[in-house]
Design an enzyme around this catalytic site. Structure first.
Site, short mmCIF file in Angstrom:
data_model
loop_
_atom_site.label_atom_id
_atom_site.label_comp_id
_atom_site.label_asym_id
_atom_site.label_seq_id
_atom_site.Cartn_x
_atom_site.Cartn_y
_atom_site.Cartn_z
N GLU A 12 0.88 -1.18 0.00
CA GLU A 12 0.00 0.00 0.00
C GLU A 12 0.91 1.22 0.00
O GLU A 12 1.42 1.64 1.04
CB GLU A 12 -0.90 -0.01 1.25
CG GLU A 12 -1.85 -1.19 1.34
CD GLU A 12 -3.03 -1.09 0.37
OE1 GLU A 12 -3.28 0.01 -0.16
OE2 GLU A 12 -3.68 -2.12 0.12
N CYS B 52 -2.51 9.47 2.42
CA CYS B 52 -2.01 8.88 1.17
C CYS B 52 -2.92 9.16 -0.02
O CYS B 52 -2.46 9.28 -1.15
CB CYS B 52 -1.82 7.38 1.34
SG CYS B 52 -3.32 6.54 1.88
P1 NAD Z 1 8.12 4.76 5.03
O1 NAD Z 1 8.19 3.91 3.83
O2 NAD Z 1 9.27 5.62 5.36
O3 NAD Z 1 7.85 3.87 6.33
C1 NAD Z 1 6.88 2.84 6.38
C2 NAD Z 1 7.37 1.72 7.29
O4 NAD Z 1 8.58 1.16 6.77
C3 NAD Z 1 7.67 2.15 8.71
O5 NAD Z 1 7.14 1.20 9.60
C4 NAD Z 1 9.19 2.16 8.77
O6 NAD Z 1 9.70 1.83 10.03
C5 NAD Z 1 9.58 1.13 7.76
N1 NAD Z 1 10.86 1.42 7.11
C6 NAD Z 1 11.37 2.65 6.81
N2 NAD Z 1 12.56 2.51 6.18
C7 NAD Z 1 12.81 1.19 6.07
C8 NAD Z 1 13.87 0.41 5.51
N3 NAD Z 1 14.91 0.98 4.94
N4 NAD Z 1 13.78 -0.93 5.57
C9 NAD Z 1 12.71 -1.53 6.13
N5 NAD Z 1 11.68 -0.84 6.69
C10 NAD Z 1 11.73 0.48 6.66
O7 NAD Z 1 6.79 5.61 4.82
P2 NAD Z 1 6.09 6.66 5.79
O8 NAD Z 1 6.88 7.89 5.88
O9 NAD Z 1 5.70 6.00 7.06
O10 NAD Z 1 4.74 6.94 4.99
C11 NAD Z 1 4.63 7.84 3.95
C12 NAD Z 1 4.31 7.16 2.65
O11 NAD Z 1 3.38 6.11 2.83
C13 NAD Z 1 3.68 8.09 1.64
O12 NAD Z 1 4.22 7.86 0.39
C14 NAD Z 1 2.22 7.68 1.67
O13 NAD Z 1 1.51 7.99 0.49
C15 NAD Z 1 2.31 6.23 1.90
N6 NAD Z 1 1.08 5.72 2.49
C16 NAD Z 1 0.31 4.88 1.76
C17 NAD Z 1 -0.88 4.43 2.27
C18 NAD Z 1 -1.79 3.51 1.50
O14 NAD Z 1 -2.74 3.02 2.08
N7 NAD Z 1 -1.54 3.25 0.23
C19 NAD Z 1 -1.28 4.83 3.55
C20 NAD Z 1 -0.45 5.68 4.27
C21 NAD Z 1 0.73 6.12 3.74
#
Ligand code: NAD
Length: 454
Positions: free
Chosen positions: A207, A241
């Site tokens: 997602e 999102c």
């Molecule tokens: P992110 O990808 O930075 O983090 C998401 C998760 O991944 C967190 O739990 C984090 O701890 C983990 N993570 C971060 N870096 C990592 C790595 N290198 N290796 C493994 N895990 C890692 O995203 P965010 O800042 O939490 O969220 C923002 C993004 O999420 C935006 O692009 C938004 O559009 C998207 N989003 C999508 C939905 C959806 O339903 N499609 C919902 C909410 C947010």
């Protein structure tokens, strides 16, 4: 992590989670935990980014409680064996599909709706009969800790365990073999998760995000468009999102839209004190957003206060696709407005961009609706509204291309955590000789006829 996964696998293999009554009990347990800890959850989310109790219920806990209720009511039907037709060549037999849980699952979530994005997949995974390891986002530490405290006290870790942490902990988790990984977050990290899952051939739901456009044509109800777009954009200070990322409006009505949008912002009185606005989640995002506030293009707003991580609801005008704000998902309270004079050209400009999670169109012309739906590939969206499609559990939610893949909410969530076992069930009182040697022309002619008529 290894022991945890092993213990969950042993528990899964005991078949306890396959019992529907067990699943319903766990859903009820989650429901009780959420209701009895609502104040704690409220305080945590306020401490993280000043999200109010009203919005915590409207956009987080209320939705999860609704998911639980629906899952409890529908579980028997969703998990029942589904009969399908048997083809003539297999006569006599019955055929059916049995939904079964996948096994040990990992759910990694994002911070922007910390409860909903963690717990809605958890509800789906429980309903489908899996064990679960949940990794909430470290970016919203108070809510992450509240989820861990409540769930780790309330559930047996063999069935459901919350692991807090950031990159290090997630990387360690991703080394384990899971039967399903459900990830919510950025496209960049989505690729890391997908790669790690590939090593074990683990199925994933991703997602992700992207730039969700809003088209407004000249025949649209501009006042209503402004009302619904402004609400969808500035809810959660744009950290949604599926928030409208940018508006693409017919030049003939752009001024009217800009004025109506400004009126809506003024009317809403967005502020922390009015409990209808939240902080930017951290300084890193504040700085990123501040750089996108091109002062020469501010139509309304633009004020900011780093000490409060506050950015006022802002509209930018005269924006074009080359501007920095159009090079990334905004994920904050800045609404760029672009104009078009030719809808065909506007649609093809959007087609050139990565596939968005959502797309919205405000129009009263049927042909325009049809055109957008046919010509732009996106995850989901709304006509004459923004965001609200997410609140209908009958609409499977998810992205396409760089905004992700896989679906959840309602039955789609249950399905994404299930394996569908297809069974041909034959009695032994009859067997046709057609498929057996000696192969003859006559047998082949019958086979051809049978296949043709099926
Ligand atoms: P992110 O990808 O930075 O983090 C998401 C998760 O991944 C967190 O739990 C984090 O701890 C983990 N993570 C971060 N870096 C990592 C790595 N290198 N290796 C493994 N895990 C890692 O995203 P965010 O800042 O939490 O969220 C923002 C993004 O999420 C935006 O692009 C938004 O559009 C998207 N989003 C999508 C939905 C959806 O339903 N499609 C919902 C909410 C947010």
């Amino acid at each position: 992590m290894k022991d945890l996964v092993t213990n969950q696998r042993l528990f899964f293999n005991s078949h306890v989670t396959k019992d529907i009554h067990y699943r319903i009990q766990q859903l009820e347990r989650l429901e009780i935990l959420l209701n009895s800890n609502f104040e704690l959850l409220d305080k945590a989310i306020y401490d993280d980014f000043k999200k109010s109790s009203f919005e915590n219920y409207l956009t987080e806990i209320g939705l999860v409680l609704h998911d639980i209720k629906q899952a409890k009511n529908k579980l028997a039907r969703w998990s029942s064996k589904k009969k399908v037709k048997t083809n003539f060549g297999n006569f006599p037999a019955t055929s059916y599909v049995i939904p079964e849980p996948l096994g040990v699952t990992l759910i990694i979530s994002s911070w922007n709706y910390p409860y909903q994005l963690s717990l809605a997949p958890v509800v789906a995974a429980i309903a489908a009969g899996n064990t679960i390891i949940l990794k909430p986002s470290e970016i919203s530490p108070k809510t992450s800790s509240a989820i861990a405290t409540i769930l780790n006290e309330g559930f047996d870790p063999k069935f459901l365990k919350v692991i807090e942490g950031g990159v290090q902990q997630t990387t360690a988790l991703l080394k384990q073999k899971f039967d399903k990984i459900f990830f919510t977050g950025s496209t960049t990290v989505g690729k890391i998760v997908y790669k790690a899952a590939a090593a074990h051939l683990t199925p994933v739901t991703l997602e992700l995000g992207g730039k969700s456009p809003v088209f407004i044509t000249k025949d649209a109800n501009i006042k209503m468009a402004a009302k619904r777009i402004i609400w969808g954009k500035f809810l959660n200070a744009g950290q949604t999102c599926i928030a409208p990322d940018y508006v693409y409006v017919d030049a003939k009505v752009s001024e009217e839209f800009l004025k109506a949008a400004t009126t809506e912002i003024v009317k809403a009185k967005y502020s922390f004190e009015n409990h209808n606005y939240v902080q930017i989640i951290n300084e890193r995002n504040f700085d990123r957003l501040a750089l996108l506030l091109d002062s020469s293009k501010i139509y309304h707003g633009g004020q900011r206060d780093k000490s409060q991580r506050y950015i006022a609801p802002t509209i930018l005008h005269d924006v074009n696709f080359n501007d920095p704000i159009m090079q990334q998902e905004i994920f904050g309270p800045i609404l760029p407005v672009l104009t078009f004079t030719d809808l065909d050209k506007a649609v093809s400009n959007v087609q050139l961009l990565p596939r968005p999670l959502s797309c919205y169109v405000f129009t009263s012309i049927k042909k325009v609706k049809k055109k957008i739906l046919k010509e732009i590939t996106f995850g989901g969206g709304a006509i004459n509204d923004t965001i609200m499609h997410i609140s209908n559990p009958n609409l499977p939610f998810g992205g396409v291309g760089s905004s992700g893949f896989g679906r959840y909410h309602g039955k789609a969530g249950f399905d994404s955590f299930s394996n569908f076992k297809s069974i041909l069930d034959k009695p032994t009182w009859y067997e046709s000789s057609l498929k057996y040697a000696p192969y003859t022309h006559k047998k082949l002619a019958i086979i051809k006829k049978l296949l043709k008529n099926q």
